[in-house]
Motif scaffolding. Structure first.
Motif, PDB file in Angstrom:
ATOM      1  N   LEU A  25      30.507  46.940 -17.790  1.00  0.00           N
ATOM      2  CA  LEU A  25      29.849  46.294 -16.671  1.00  0.00           C
ATOM      3  C   LEU A  25      30.758  45.267 -16.010  1.00  0.00           C
ATOM      4  O   LEU A  25      30.668  45.028 -14.804  1.00  0.00           O
ATOM      5  CB  LEU A  25      28.549  45.629 -17.142  1.00  0.00           C
ATOM      6  N   TRP A  26      31.683  44.672 -16.787  1.00  0.00           N
ATOM      7  CA  TRP A  26      32.625  43.715 -16.207  1.00  0.00           C
ATOM      8  C   TRP A  26      33.513  44.362 -15.145  1.00  0.00           C
ATOM      9  O   TRP A  26      34.042  43.681 -14.270  1.00  0.00           O
ATOM     10  CB  TRP A  26      33.481  43.092 -17.313  1.00  0.00           C
ATOM     11  N   GLU A  27      33.675  45.663 -15.212  1.00  0.00           N
ATOM     12  CA  GLU A  27      34.482  46.350 -14.202  1.00  0.00           C
ATOM     13  C   GLU A  27      33.762  46.447 -12.862  1.00  0.00           C
ATOM     14  O   GLU A  27      34.369  46.781 -11.853  1.00  0.00           O
ATOM     15  CB  GLU A  27      34.849  47.746 -14.702  1.00  0.00           C
ATOM     16  N   GLU A  28      32.467  46.148 -12.860  1.00  0.00           N
ATOM     17  CA  GLU A  28      31.670  46.221 -11.639  1.00  0.00           C
ATOM     18  C   GLU A  28      31.373  44.844 -11.061  1.00  0.00           C
ATOM     19  O   GLU A  28      30.516  44.703 -10.189  1.00  0.00           O
ATOM     20  CB  GLU A  28      30.343  46.945 -11.936  1.00  0.00           C
ATOM     21  N   ALA A  29      32.057  43.805 -11.540  1.00  0.00           N
ATOM     22  CA  ALA A  29      31.787  42.443 -11.082  1.00  0.00           C
ATOM     23  C   ALA A  29      32.053  42.309  -9.582  1.00  0.00           C
ATOM     24  O   ALA A  29      33.093  42.732  -9.077  1.00  0.00           O
ATOM     25  CB  ALA A  29      32.644  41.462 -11.860  1.00  0.00           C
ATOM     26  N   SER A  30      31.091  41.714  -8.874  1.00  0.00           N
ATOM     27  CA  SER A  30      31.255  41.476  -7.439  1.00  0.00           C
ATOM     28  C   SER A  30      31.747  40.062  -7.157  1.00  0.00           C
ATOM     29  O   SER A  30      32.266  39.788  -6.071  1.00  0.00           O
ATOM     30  CB  SER A  30      29.926  41.716  -6.719  1.00  0.00           C
ATOM     31  N   TRP A  31      31.561  39.161  -8.116  1.00  0.00           N
ATOM     32  CA  TRP A  31      32.075  37.790  -8.004  1.00  0.00           C
ATOM     33  C   TRP A  31      32.378  37.281  -9.406  1.00  0.00           C
ATOM     34  O   TRP A  31      31.628  37.551 -10.355  1.00  0.00           O
ATOM     35  CB  TRP A  31      31.061  36.865  -7.339  1.00  0.00           C
ATOM     36  N   CYS A  32      33.473  36.555  -9.556  1.00  0.00           N
ATOM     37  CA  CYS A  32      33.851  35.982 -10.848  1.00  0.00           C
ATOM     38  C   CYS A  32      34.293  34.533 -10.659  1.00  0.00           C
ATOM     39  O   CYS A  32      34.835  34.164  -9.621  1.00  0.00           O
ATOM     40  CB  CYS A  32      35.005  36.755 -11.490  1.00  0.00           C
ATOM     41  N   GLY A  33      34.081  33.729 -11.677  1.00  0.00           N
ATOM     42  CA  GLY A  33      34.580  32.365 -11.712  1.00  0.00           C
ATOM     43  C   GLY A  33      35.162  32.098 -13.082  1.00  0.00           C
ATOM     44  O   GLY A  33      34.766  32.721 -14.066  1.00  0.00           O
ATOM     45  N   SER A  34      36.121  31.173 -13.177  1.00  0.00           N
ATOM     46  CA  SER A  34      36.723  30.882 -14.475  1.00  0.00           C
ATOM     47  C   SER A  34      37.124  29.418 -14.557  1.00  0.00           C
ATOM     48  O   SER A  34      37.318  28.745 -13.540  1.00  0.00           O
ATOM     49  CB  SER A  34      37.937  31.783 -14.737  1.00  0.00           C
ATOM     50  N   ALA A  35      37.251  28.945 -15.802  1.00  0.00           N
ATOM     51  CA  ALA A  35      37.693  27.573 -16.055  1.00  0.00           C
ATOM     52  C   ALA A  35      38.339  27.533 -17.435  1.00  0.00           C
ATOM     53  O   ALA A  35      37.969  28.295 -18.337  1.00  0.00           O
ATOM     54  CB  ALA A  35      36.517  26.598 -15.993  1.00  0.00           C
ATOM     55  N   ASP A  36      39.326  26.662 -17.586  1.00  0.00           N
ATOM     56  CA  ASP A  36      39.961  26.444 -18.881  1.00  0.00           C
ATOM     57  C   ASP A  36      39.224  25.311 -19.597  1.00  0.00           C
ATOM     58  O   ASP A  36      39.056  24.219 -19.036  1.00  0.00           O
ATOM     59  CB  ASP A  36      41.430  26.069 -18.701  1.00  0.00           C
ATOM     60  N   VAL A  37      38.795  25.600 -20.827  1.00  0.00           N
ATOM     61  CA  VAL A  37      37.987  24.643 -21.586  1.00  0.00           C
ATOM     62  C   VAL A  37      38.512  24.549 -23.006  1.00  0.00           C
ATOM     63  O   VAL A  37      38.349  25.485 -23.800  1.00  0.00           O
ATOM     64  CB  VAL A  37      36.495  25.048 -21.606  1.00  0.00           C
ATOM     65  N   ASP A  38      39.171  23.453 -23.337  1.00  0.00           N
ATOM     66  CA  ASP A  38      39.614  23.178 -24.706  1.00  0.00           C
ATOM     67  C   ASP A  38      40.407  24.341 -25.307  1.00  0.00           C
ATOM     68  O   ASP A  38      40.163  24.752 -26.434  1.00  0.00           O
ATOM     69  CB  ASP A  38      38.392  22.859 -25.587  1.00  0.00           C
ATOM     70  N   GLY A  39      41.339  24.884 -24.542  1.00  0.00           N
ATOM     71  CA  GLY A  39      42.185  25.962 -25.033  1.00  0.00           C
ATOM     72  C   GLY A  39      41.597  27.354 -24.894  1.00  0.00           C
ATOM     73  O   GLY A  39      42.263  28.345 -25.237  1.00  0.00           O
ATOM     74  N   LEU A  40      40.373  27.460 -24.405  1.00  0.00           N
ATOM     75  CA  LEU A  40      39.731  28.751 -24.187  1.00  0.00           C
ATOM     76  C   LEU A  40      39.556  28.988 -22.687  1.00  0.00           C
ATOM     77  O   LEU A  40      39.622  28.065 -21.883  1.00  0.00           O
ATOM     78  CB  LEU A  40      38.376  28.815 -24.888  1.00  0.00           C
ATOM     79  N   LYS A  41      39.304  30.227 -22.342  1.00  0.00           N
ATOM     80  CA  LYS A  41      39.027  30.596 -20.959  1.00  0.00           C
ATOM     81  C   LYS A  41      37.543  30.970 -20.843  1.00  0.00           C
ATOM     82  O   LYS A  41      37.047  31.836 -21.573  1.00  0.00           O
ATOM     83  CB  LYS A  41      39.884  31.774 -20.525  1.00  0.00           C
ATOM     84  N   TYR A  42      36.844  30.274 -19.946  1.00  0.00           N
ATOM     85  CA  TYR A  42      35.454  30.619 -19.643  1.00  0.00           C
ATOM     86  C   TYR A  42      35.448  31.470 -18.388  1.00  0.00           C
ATOM     87  O   TYR A  42      36.066  31.125 -17.382  1.00  0.00           O
ATOM     88  CB  TYR A  42      34.632  29.353 -19.423  1.00  0.00           C
ATOM     89  N   ILE A  43      34.728  32.600 -18.428  1.00  0.00           N
ATOM     90  CA  ILE A  43      34.637  33.494 -17.287  1.00  0.00           C
ATOM     91  C   ILE A  43      33.169  33.843 -17.072  1.00  0.00           C
ATOM     92  O   ILE A  43      32.451  34.159 -18.028  1.00  0.00           O
ATOM     93  CB  ILE A  43      35.416  34.805 -17.490  1.00  0.00           C
ATOM     94  N   CYS A  44      32.725  33.780 -15.838  1.00  0.00           N
ATOM     95  CA  CYS A  44      31.372  34.234 -15.514  1.00  0.00           C
ATOM     96  C   CYS A  44      31.459  35.213 -14.349  1.00  0.00           C
ATOM     97  O   CYS A  44      32.425  35.216 -13.587  1.00  0.00           O
ATOM     98  CB  CYS A  44      30.458  33.056 -15.175  1.00  0.00           C
TER      99      CYS A  44
END
Length: 219
Positions: free
Chosen positions: A130-149
């Protein structure tokens, strides 16, 4: 590890939620009797549930609006003491809190057994993420990890926390919400090549997320 995501926790009496808030004052405590509201009816009396606790702002608005609060989120282990009661479109459960632990240490120590959600592409006759069908994405670096929505055209909202080590990508948390239901899984696992390709594509097209609210949480 399956995590249950409440739609709301009760506010703590005596705490002014319009001002600075002490984390110690609002975190669930072992032995405490509390309750939470959920969008689905799925828990049983005496069941030990692992529940995601978020700070007040992101409990309402989501991590994508305040990425700094991801590291301030907790996993609450709680025993169901009363079955659900219907409140309009929500279900209330009563709990006895067993423990309340910071989420980030668990992300790295619990072994994951989840995978990214798939769907059947009938036009190409193949299974896709389903991630291949994303129409919008956002990301942030948090304490050495990557957050993606991400959002999709089918009204799905997805979130991931990932870590990259020596070129390998590991998933640590995955959530998915759509009109048909929701799930949230926590635990460290290495992505397959197909999963990694889908996630990297989402990161490449993602907008940079920033906190949208003032700092209000204090130790």
């Amino acid at each position: 590890m399956r995590i249950h995501c409440p739609e709301s926790w009760p506010q703590v009496p005596g705490v002014d939620y319009s001002s600075e808030i002490s984390m110690a004052a609002i975190l669930p405590q072992a032995g405490q009797q509390t309750y939470a509201f959920f969008g689905t009816d799925a828990l049983q009396v005496d069941e030990i549930a692992n529940i995601l606790w978020k700070p007040p702002f992101t409990a309402i608005n989501g991590w994508s609006e305040q990425p700094a609060e991801i590291v301030m989120s907790y996993i609450v282990a709680a025993k169901v003491t009363r079955a659900s009661e219907r409140h309009h479109f929500q279900y209330r459960y009563d709990f006895e809190v067993i423990s309340c632990e910071p989420m980030f240490p668990k992300l790295r120590t619990v072994r994951g057994d989840w995978t990214l959600e798939e769907y059947l592409d009938t036009l190409q006759n193949r299974t896709c993420f389903l991630w291949e069908e994303a129409s919008w994405c956002g990301s942030a670096d948090v304490d050495g990890l990557k957050y993606i929505c991400a959002h999709t055209s089918t009204e799905s909202h997805m979130e991931l926390l990932v870590e990259e080590i020596d070129g390998d990508m590991f998933g640590l948390l995955s959530t998915h919400i759509d009109p048909g239901g929701e799930y949230c899984y926590l635990g460290r696992r290495k992505f397959s090549k197909h999963e990694e390709t889908a996630v990297r594509k989402a990161i490449d097209q993602a907008a940079q997320l920033v906190d949208t609210y003032k700092k209000y949480l204090i130790d």
